[in-house]
Write a protein that holds these residues in place. Structure first.
Motif, PDB file in Angstrom:
ATOM      1  N   HIS A 108       4.562   8.920   1.118  1.00 14.26           N
ATOM      2  CA  HIS A 108       4.234   7.584   1.617  1.00 14.26           C
ATOM      3  C   HIS A 108       5.415   6.963   2.359  1.00 14.26           C
ATOM      4  CE1 HIS A 108       0.602   6.687  -1.243  1.00 14.26           C
ATOM      5  NE2 HIS A 108       0.290   7.457  -0.218  1.00 14.26           N
ATOM      6  N   HIS A 109       6.611   7.172   1.826  1.00 18.10           N
ATOM      7  CA  HIS A 109       7.806   6.659   2.499  1.00 18.10           C
ATOM      8  C   HIS A 109       7.988   7.306   3.867  1.00 18.10           C
ATOM      9  CE1 HIS A 109       9.104   4.712  -1.241  1.00 18.10           C
ATOM     10  NE2 HIS A 109      10.023   4.096  -0.512  1.00 18.10           N
ATOM     11  N   TYR A 136       0.820  -1.213   0.000  1.00 23.36           N
ATOM     12  CA  TYR A 136       0.000   0.000   0.000  1.00 23.36           C
ATOM     13  C   TYR A 136       0.854   1.264   0.000  1.00 23.36           C
ATOM     14  CZ  TYR A 136      -3.374   3.551   1.422  1.00 23.36           C
ATOM     15  OH  TYR A 136      -4.143   4.682   1.478  1.00 23.36           O
ATOM     16  N   PHE A 137       1.833   1.338   0.900  1.00 24.22           N
ATOM     17  CA  PHE A 137       2.672   2.536   0.993  1.00 24.22           C
ATOM     18  C   PHE A 137       3.757   2.572  -0.077  1.00 24.22           C
ATOM     19  CE2 PHE A 137       0.843   2.520   5.235  1.00 24.22           C
ATOM     20  CZ  PHE A 137       0.657   3.870   5.496  1.00 24.22           C
ATOM     21  N   MET A 153       5.651   8.634   5.767  1.00 17.71           N
ATOM     22  CA  MET A 153       4.606   8.125   6.661  1.00 17.71           C
ATOM     23  C   MET A 153       4.987   6.738   7.179  1.00 17.71           C
ATOM     24  SD  MET A 153       1.197   9.269   4.541  1.00 17.71           S
ATOM     25  CE  MET A 153       0.123   8.241   5.538  1.00 17.71           C
ATOM     26  N   ALA A 154       5.505   5.912   6.287  1.00 18.74           N
ATOM     27  CA  ALA A 154       5.942   4.575   6.694  1.00 18.74           C
ATOM     28  C   ALA A 154       7.111   4.646   7.664  1.00 18.74           C
ATOM     29  CB  ALA A 154       6.331   3.765   5.451  1.00 18.74           C
ATOM     30  N   SER A 180       4.038  12.367  -3.777  1.00 20.32           N
ATOM     31  CA  SER A 180       3.173  11.403  -3.088  1.00 20.32           C
ATOM     32  C   SER A 180       3.947  10.147  -2.706  1.00 20.32           C
ATOM     33  CB  SER A 180       1.974  11.043  -3.965  1.00 20.32           C
ATOM     34  OG  SER A 180       2.398  10.385  -5.153  1.00 20.32           O
ATOM     35  N   VAL A 181       4.851   9.702  -3.588  1.00 21.56           N
ATOM     36  CA  VAL A 181       5.678   8.531  -3.292  1.00 21.56           C
ATOM     37  C   VAL A 181       6.584   8.821  -2.101  1.00 21.56           C
ATOM     38  CG1 VAL A 181       7.463   6.987  -4.182  1.00 21.56           C
ATOM     39  CG2 VAL A 181       5.618   7.758  -5.681  1.00 21.56           C
TER      40      VAL A 181
END
Length: 445
Positions: A396-397, A205-206, A399-400, A392-393
């Motif tokens: 996401h990283h 997902y991420f 956030m992970a 956005s990529v």
């Protein structure tokens, strides 16, 4: 529970595992949705992954020498043993249930119509059930499934071994054994599943890119080390005088050598990606080593063998999540930046005050963080990083990164507290003064 009862309980557990394995119902692997025909096996891939698995196994004894040379003379054997014992403890855990928790069918939830896992089904591959010679359709389709499982086992082994450096010279051996069991099952396996399983939450997902374990191995070990230091407290005498620098040099050489299996082996094939990962691994480490040495000199410190070794290892850590995703010039930059950041953290007074004995968080934790951030910036491929996919990529990283940090630190902190409630983590003051080699193991360096 007194000391003898603890050891009796531990022996009973290993005896039960040995007997239970004999009677566990074994299902033979069959060609279908999970497995494919053995004719798909590529024997060049098999030869390389067998070699890579041996190389990664060698890293744990290498780490043992690396750590053993850096501690005081009274604690060399105890420190080395805590790393080395992971070969036994984690290997058995992996066979019984660890591999299934990491790579079994996803157990999780649906997001936007797609199912993502946070842990694997513990009953899929219990006692290596169905883990045989047929290739798995999604997990290494050109190698026997047993080889994939054994290769991944070596990663699981070295992760808790890394933590030992932060806790050296004051943690009770049997408490450490209990902790690494809990850590492997409750932190390593879900993190491994979420990032490396094709339907894992963080990888699927991420879109987290972790080629060979910067997040799964080094960040998890680094944050667990930080949590352990906070729970354990400082040593009574935290003066750091390395006992055997040649041990450190030997350990670094073994780690560097083994890391080629760690990173290049993660291509799971004898191909161009493996060759590129091999190259970026050694170049990043070389860059970090030289950067560390020169940066030390610029800050008024002498050029030391210890500094060169630490710098080389930091470079290996930083390049791990991106080894197969970047170019050679980028790997030089990775090593350069990673060495400077970790060097600053090693000498940061705030970290010195909590007594991370061998600077595990500053090297592995921070190195893993830097590797993840740099991977999110530079990794090549469609939607792989900021430069190849947009903000956005990258978001996401990040956030992970936050989720992994909270999960690994918070989870390890609770596990250390739980372990301490069952068996006190710290040795007595008398044992610490005497040294753990004699007080815990009856041996002398």
């Amino acid at each position: 529970m007194n000391l003898e009862k603890r050891w009796i309980s531990a022996f009973v557990i290993i005896a039960l595992v040995a007997v239970l394995g004999l009677f566990w119902p074994h299902q033979k692997a069959e060609i279908g949705s999970r497995f494919i025909e053995s004719s798909q096996i590529n024997y060049a891939d098999v030869a390389w992954l067998l070699t890579a698995s041996c190389l990664v196994l060698l890293m744990t004894p290498g780490l043992s020498f690396f750590y053993g040379g850096m501690v005081g003379k009274k604690n060399v054997i105890s420190t080395m043993l805590k790393s080395f014992i992971c070969l036994g403890v984690v290997s058995l855990l992996w066979v019984v249930v660890g591999f299934s928790l990491s790579f079994g069918d996803p157990i999780g939830f649906t997001i936007d119509g797609t199912y993502y896992g946070i842990i694997g089904n513990p009953l899929n591959f219990t006692f290596f059930d169905q883990v045989e010679g047929l290739p798995n359709a999604t997990l290494g389709p050109t190698i026997p499934f047993i080889l994939f499982a054994l290769f991944q086992m070596k990663f699981a082994v070295i992760t808790p071994a890394i933590i030992t450096g932060a806790l050296a010279e004051r943690i009770r051996f049997i408490s450490f054994l209990l902790f690494i069991c809990l850590f492997t099952l409750l932190i390593y396996t879900p993190l491994c599943h979420m990032i490396w399983h094709p339907h894992g939450l963080l990888g699927g997902y991420f879109g987290v890119k972790d080629f060979a374990g910067g997040t799964v191995v080094h960040m998890s070990a680094g944050f667990a080390a930080l949590a352990g230091v906070l729970v354990l407290g400082k040593r009574k005498n935290n003066e750091h005088i390395p006992t055997n620098i040649p041990f450190v040099l030997l350990g670094t050489g073994l780690l560097w050598f083994g890391w080629f299996g760690f990173n290049a082996g993660s291509a799971l094939a004898a191909n161009a990606t493996a060759a590129m990962a091999f190259a970026t691994t050694t170049i990043a480490s070389a860059s970090a080593m030289m950067t560390w040495v020169f940066f030390d000199r610029l800050n008024g410190r002498k050029v030391s063998a210890l500094g060169a070794c630490i710098g080389a290892v930091v470079g290996l850590v930083v390049i791990t999540p991106s080894a197969g995703f970047i170019s050679i010039p980028q790997s030089i930059f990775f090593g350069f930046v990673g060495a400077i950041v970790s060097n600053k953290m090693v000498y940061w007074n705030k970290l010195k005050q909590i007594d991370d004995t061998l600077d595990v968080f500053a090297c592995h934790g921070v190195g893993g963080i830097m590797g993840m951030i740099l991977t999110a910036l530079f990794a090549e491929g469609e939607n792989a990083s900021l430069l190849h996919g947009g903000w956005s990529v990258f978001g996401h990283h990040m956030m992970a990164l936050l989720l992994v940090s909270v999960f690994t630190f918070g989870g390890a902190y609770l596990l250390f507290k739980f372990t301490n409630a069952i068996i006190p983590l710290r040795v007595s003051e008398e044992s610490e003064t005497e040294g753990l080699d004699l007080s815990q193991h009856g041996e002398r360096f």
